[in-house]
Design a protein around this motif. Structure first.
Motif, short mmCIF file in Angstrom:
data_model
loop_
_atom_site.label_atom_id
_atom_site.label_comp_id
_atom_site.label_asym_id
_atom_site.label_seq_id
_atom_site.Cartn_x
_atom_site.Cartn_y
_atom_site.Cartn_z
N HIS A 68 0.80 -1.21 0.00
CA HIS A 68 0.00 0.00 0.00
C HIS A 68 0.84 1.27 0.00
CE1 HIS A 68 -3.24 -2.78 0.98
NE2 HIS A 68 -4.08 -1.82 0.68
N ARG A 69 2.04 1.20 0.54
CA ARG A 69 2.87 2.40 0.58
C ARG A 69 4.29 2.04 0.14
NH1 ARG A 69 3.04 5.38 6.03
NH2 ARG A 69 4.16 3.47 6.58
N PHE A 101 8.40 3.77 -0.25
CA PHE A 101 9.35 4.85 0.01
C PHE A 101 10.70 4.44 -0.58
CE2 PHE A 101 6.20 4.95 3.31
CZ PHE A 101 5.95 6.30 3.55
N ALA A 157 8.10 9.16 -1.79
CA ALA A 157 7.09 8.65 -0.86
C ALA A 157 5.75 8.67 -1.59
CB ALA A 157 7.04 9.51 0.41
N ARG A 158 5.17 7.46 -1.83
CA ARG A 158 3.94 7.35 -2.63
C ARG A 158 3.08 6.22 -2.10
NH1 ARG A 158 4.77 9.92 -7.47
NH2 ARG A 158 3.40 8.63 -8.74
N ASP A 159 1.77 6.31 -2.38
CA ASP A 159 0.90 5.19 -2.05
C ASP A 159 0.60 4.40 -3.32
OD1 ASP A 159 -1.05 6.53 -3.49
OD2 ASP A 159 -2.21 7.15 -1.74
N PRO A 192 1.28 11.30 -3.75
CA PRO A 192 2.47 11.51 -2.92
C PRO A 192 2.13 11.47 -1.43
CG PRO A 192 1.73 13.59 -3.91
CD PRO A 192 0.90 12.51 -4.52
N LEU A 193 3.08 11.01 -0.66
CA LEU A 193 2.97 10.98 0.80
C LEU A 193 4.01 11.92 1.39
CD1 LEU A 193 2.78 7.10 1.34
CD2 LEU A 193 0.86 8.69 1.35
N ASP A 194 3.76 12.35 2.62
CA ASP A 194 4.76 13.12 3.34
C ASP A 194 5.83 12.17 3.84
OD1 ASP A 194 5.93 14.52 5.88
OD2 ASP A 194 4.91 16.10 4.75
N GLU A 195 7.08 12.61 3.84
CA GLU A 195 8.15 11.72 4.28
C GLU A 195 8.00 11.32 5.74
OE1 GLU A 195 11.94 14.37 5.42
OE2 GLU A 195 11.40 14.51 3.29
N ASP A 245 5.36 10.29 6.98
CA ASP A 245 4.41 9.19 7.03
C ASP A 245 5.10 7.84 7.16
OD1 ASP A 245 2.26 10.89 6.82
OD2 ASP A 245 2.15 10.74 4.63
N ASN A 292 7.14 6.69 9.49
CA ASN A 292 6.92 6.28 10.88
C ASN A 292 7.92 5.25 11.38
OD1 ASN A 292 4.73 8.00 11.28
ND2 ASN A 292 3.26 6.50 10.49
#
Length: 562
Positions: free
Chosen positions: A177-178, A180, A194-196, A201-204, A206, A208
């Motif tokens: 699902h994600r 990096f 960073a992508r789903d 795009p995702l925040d870096e 994210d 975690n």
């Protein structure tokens, strides 16, 4: 007979990746229309930055190629860090900036004309595979096609876009699902992509998962690895189990290693010190699909990303060398312009000289300066070492001797000041051999030799004298003293001054030119003036070396009293 007009050159698809100061990027496809760039609203590309000029630059199509031009902007226009002085034909991956480090960046990229055909082929393969093999076969064909697209894009678009396509492909094959992509920066890992699974795009932040855990996993397992977590498992006291609290069903990490010669498995299983980053994938719902075929395809993707990164590193090195070469060429031009443009060729004082650097810039220099109508000053210097540092010191010395001295006490004081200045700033690690003289119209010669190659005084009757060293080189010892000698010259006496680059000039057999050859040529130079003698010596060196690259600068100055 009518002739058909020549066909216009085929237009290669191209575009600009526009990166704003906050890091967000957009893409602009280039066509045949001119693109004006600036902060003014009626530009085709508006950059919202007050430091950008109203109409800063333009990109136009010229003979099938895109050319960028600075439109007299306030801060200038730069391509790959070099300020433009004239229109520049853009090449793939050129980076355009606007005169300040934290502003907009434009990355020019050209697309392979066959890319659209390849994409159509990919779509057809995916559809056919889905009909024949069901979802599993469709996914396999999709991944293989994406690898081919990534390989094609490797030379066509920006590195960032290709890395994003690699992560998208990895998400597709594992059904994660994600995704990096992290690269090493010193001892840390930095998120570059960073992508789903939908391509958003995702925040870096994210990610975690603590990057130290990823480091430990990379150190412990060199090949492709996966970690499965039970969502009901408690972290307990072990820090390695804290990721279970993130409610992840599976995590997959694929190392990115620096590409070396050898097969793929040797490279994938290389030492951790050669790991440049990794692709990290996770899922909160399904277990990652890590069947044998998918593992191999993930390794192929990792190799694609590693190759892209290595090519980018080599390209950056090449650009850095190119910038350095250009800067050294500028420095060489400046250094050459500091040498005397014209030497006196008539009157009672005449001179002929040259200095040839073994590298782009050299540590030798010579000068002749009129002190008064009845006096000239002569200086030849050879700074220890080579390269830029020696060239800078040679320039410093040249400036120091602009205030020429003529009398013995003045010459001694001048050399002592230069010696103290150099020693205080270099602690004796940098010094210079130097010959300094003042010659009067009455024939009086005052000279001092600070450890320099022994100049030859050729008298008009053919006899020779050697002007031996009178002191240590300047800058070597703080307490050095510089005595000055005096001689009386007769009409048509000449002084031959040279650096050790001349005596140590070598041929293909490793033989040196040596001082004896200079002496023989000087002895046999009866009837030659200073210009003819200079030409004879340099021609002899040229014939001896036969074009062999030399390890040291060669300087020769001949002064004639008439």
């Amino acid at each position: 007979m009518e002739t058909s007009p020549p066909e216009a050159p085929e237009l290669v698809p191209a575009g600009l990746s526009i990166i704003n100061p906050s890091g967000q990027r957009n893409r602009l496809t280039l066509g045949t229309d001119i693109i004006h760039i600036g902060r003014q609203a009626d530009n085709q590309l508006v950059l919202r930055d007050n430091r950008v000029s109203r109409v800063h630059a333009c990109i136009r199509l010229v003979d099938g190629q895109y050319v960028v031009e600075d439109l007299e902007s306030r801060h200038g226009l730069f391509v790959n860090g070099i300020r433009l002085e004239a229109p520049h034909t853009l090449a793939n991956a050129d980076i355009v900036t606007f005169g300040f480090p934290d502003g907009y960046q434009l990355i020019f990229s050209t697309a392979d004309p066959g890319l659209a055909k390849l994409a159509d082929k990919v779509s057809g393969q995916m559809a056919e595979s889905s009909r024949e093999s069901g979802p599993a076969g469709g996914n396999l064909a999709k991944l293989r096609a994406l690898v081919e697209v990534a390989r094609t894009l490797q030379g066509a678009f920006s590195i960032q876009e290709v890395l994003e396509s690699v992560v998208d492909a990895a998400l597709a094959v594992t059904r994660s699902h994600r995704g990096f992509l992290l690269l090493k920066s010193g001892d840390e890992l930095e998120v570059r992509v960073a992508r789903d699974h939908c391509g958003f795009p995702l925040d870096e932040d994210d990610l975690n998962v603590p990057t130290r855990l990823i480091h430990q996993a990379l150190q412990g397992r060199k090949s492709l690895f996966s970690m499965h977590f039970d969502p009901n498992m408690e972290g307990g006291s072990s820090p390695d189990l804290s990721v279970a609290r993130l409610d992840l069903r599976s995590v997959v990490c694929v190392p990115l290693v620096r590409v070396r010669t050898g097969n793929m498995n040797e490279t994938i299983q290389g030492a951790f010190t050669e790991t440049v980053g990794l692709i990290y994938l996770d899922s909160r719902v399904d277990m990652a699909d890590l069947s044998t075929g998918n593992r191999e395809l993930l390794q192929t993707l990792a190799m694609e990303a590693s190759t892209i990164l290595e090519n980018a590193r080599l390209l950056e090195e090449q650009r850095g060398k190119q910038r350095m070469e250009e800067e050294l060429n500028i420095a060489r031009g400046i250094q050459t312009s500091l040498l005397p443009r014209q030497l006196p060729s008539s009157g009672w004082f005449r001179a002929a000289g040259s200095s040839i650097s073994s590298q782009q810039v050299g540590g030798d220099y010579y000068d002749v300066l009129p002190v008064r109508t009845d006096c000239w000053a002569v200086v030849v210097a050879d700074v220890s070492g080579k390269g830029v540092s020696s060239a800078l010191l040679a320039g410093l010395l040249q400036g120091a001797f602009l205030a020429a001295a003529d009398q013995p006490d003045q010459i001694e004081k001048l050399l002592s000041r230069v010696n103290s200045y150099l020693h205080q700033r270099t602690d004796g690690e940098k010094y210079a051999t130097l010959f300094y003289a003042s010659l009067f119209s009455a024939g009086t010669l005052h000279w001092s030799n600070a450890g320099h190659c022994t100049p030859i005084l050729l008298h008009a009757d053919g006899s020779l004298e050697h002007l031996q060293a009178t002191s240590l080189p300047v800058g070597m010892l703080d307490f050095a003293r510089f005595s000055v000698e005096t001689k009386q010259l007769l009409p048509h006496d000449k002084i031959v001054i040279f650096s050790d680059g001349l005596t140590e000039a070598h041929n293909a057999a490793g033989e040196f030119f040596e001082a004896r050859r200079i002496l023989d040529l000087v002895r046999n130079s009866q009837g030659q003036d200073c210009q003819q003698l200079h030409a004879s010596l340099m021609e002899a060196v040229r014939r001896f070396t036969s074009g062999m690259p030399q390890a040291d600068d060669m300087t020769l100055l001949i002064v004639e009293y008439t």
